[in-house]
Design an enzyme around this catalytic site. Structure first.
Site, short mmCIF file in Angstrom:
data_model
loop_
_atom_site.label_atom_id
_atom_site.label_comp_id
_atom_site.label_asym_id
_atom_site.label_seq_id
_atom_site.Cartn_x
_atom_site.Cartn_y
_atom_site.Cartn_z
N CYS A 234 -10.34 -11.61 21.99
CA CYS A 234 -9.27 -12.22 21.19
C CYS A 234 -8.65 -13.44 21.87
O CYS A 234 -8.47 -14.50 21.25
CB CYS A 234 -8.20 -11.19 20.84
SG CYS A 234 -7.33 -10.45 22.25
N HIS A 289 -3.33 -7.98 21.91
CA HIS A 289 -4.18 -8.67 20.93
C HIS A 289 -3.48 -9.93 20.44
O HIS A 289 -2.24 -9.98 20.32
CB HIS A 289 -4.48 -7.75 19.74
CG HIS A 289 -5.47 -8.34 18.78
ND1 HIS A 289 -6.77 -8.63 19.13
CD2 HIS A 289 -5.35 -8.73 17.48
CE1 HIS A 289 -7.41 -9.14 18.09
NE2 HIS A 289 -6.57 -9.23 17.09
N GLU A 301 -9.56 -13.95 13.93
CA GLU A 301 -9.45 -13.18 15.17
C GLU A 301 -10.80 -12.70 15.64
O GLU A 301 -11.76 -12.62 14.88
CB GLU A 301 -8.56 -11.95 14.94
CG GLU A 301 -9.19 -10.96 13.97
CD GLU A 301 -8.37 -9.70 13.73
OE1 GLU A 301 -7.38 -9.48 14.44
OE2 GLU A 301 -8.75 -8.95 12.80
#
Length: 330
Positions: A234, A289, A301
């Site tokens: 990420c 994240h 993402e």
């Protein structure tokens, strides 16, 4: 979402403060990166504030700025930090006192991990400060004492001139904080979005992704990541997306406090803002994240092992979504 990143402890060194006049000397940024003119280390006659100590000052001024509080709040917070920790993020103190402001978890300031986070600790200090009736008209030393409830109330006022000079000197020399080496114009956010979208379908690879593109990472991720199938995690995707404009820190947790980043309300996001998720939305140390806003309500993402870079919808009430997004400038 991606695996929870381990905390990174930052060491800070002792502040020697005994001067009445402060001269600002430019050498290097608090993050260790260089920049033209090299702004960052303040000089006291006979000593220097280190990069790490400057980092604490930057955090304080940056949080005050993000909350749109008057400069008086910065002076009160800096003089308090000078007294309590000499601008150090201490892992010890009287009884269970910890951190920059020597806040005590047993007294409701937060968990030990939270009060050791300078961003969180500054926010909690400011919460208590602005809750004081008439704090803006109080002498700064009185306001600091009202927050800290010290057994030695006179110490704060003694450091007010020094704190004022630090705040005035830093603000006057480096401008907007938190990063003194960030020029005051925005990154090319639409280009960052397009660079991220160009990676749709690339494998999720733990540790994968650099400013140059996809990599295999640490080799631990299952297919579709593999020796011949590099990809991104990420934060690696963010690192690549913003690379032409600004170099981000490597981890999602560090990107939440990235130099040049401004925290904005989730309702005010625009394309190119970064969204973050944590296990505790009150604790930036729990972030694991990050994703990039394509348009409000849509993100791109690198989600987790076994998946690929994707675009999807998101909701403001998404579990674990941190209460603010980060908008980069450079």
């Amino acid at each position: 979402m991606g695996r929870i990143l381990s905390a990174i402890a930052a060491a800070v060194t002792l502040l020697v403060a005994a001067a009445a006049v402060i001269t600002v000397v430019f050498t290097s940024s608090a993050t260790g990166s260089s920049c033209d003119g090299g702004r960052a280390v303040k000089h006291l006659p006979g000593s220097e504030l280190t990069d790490e100590q400057l980092g604490i000052v930057q955090v304080i001024l940056g949080v005050v700025e993000q909350r749109q509080l008057p400069e008086r709040a910065s002076i009160i917070a800096v003089e308090t930090a000078l007294v309590e920790s000499a601008l150090r993020n201490l892992d010890h103190g009287d009884r269970d006192s910890l951190g920059v402001f020597q806040q005590r978890p047993s007294q409701g300031w937060g968990t030990p991990e939270q009060v050791m986070d300078p961003v969180y600790a500054t926010g909690k200090f400011l919460d208590a400060l602005i809750a004081l009736d008439g704090w803006e008209s109080m002498p700064p030393g009185w306001a600091a004492q009202a927050v800290q409830r010290s057994a030695f109330p006179g110490r704060y006022a003694e450091r007010e001139p020094e704190a004022t000079q630090i705040v005035t000197g830093v603000r006057g020399q480096v401008g907007d904080l938190p990063d003194p080496c960030v020029p005051p114009h925005d990154v090319d956010a639409p280009a960052a979005v397009q660079r991220a979208l160009a990676q749709l379908g690339m494998p999720y690879c733990w540790g994968g992704g650099t400013t140059d593109g996809p990599t295999r990472g640490d080799g631990s991720s299952p297919p579709p990541c593999g020796p011949n199938s590099p990809g991104f995690d990420c934060s690696g995707l963010m690192l690549y997306a913003f690379a032409p404009s600004v170099t981000l820190p490597r981890t999602s947790r560090a990107q939440y406090a990235a130099p040049g980043g401004t925290h904005v309300a989730l309702t005010d996001v625009v394309p190119g803002d970064m969204l973050f998720w944590g296990t505790d939305t009150r604790d930036p140390g729990s972030i694991h994240h990050v994703a990039l806003v394509v348009t409000p309500g849509q993100l791109v993402e690198a989600p987790e092992d076994g998946k690929t870079v994707q675009q999807r919808a998101y909701r403001l009430d998404s579990p674990g979504l941190m209460p603010s997004a980060v908008r980069m400038s450079r």
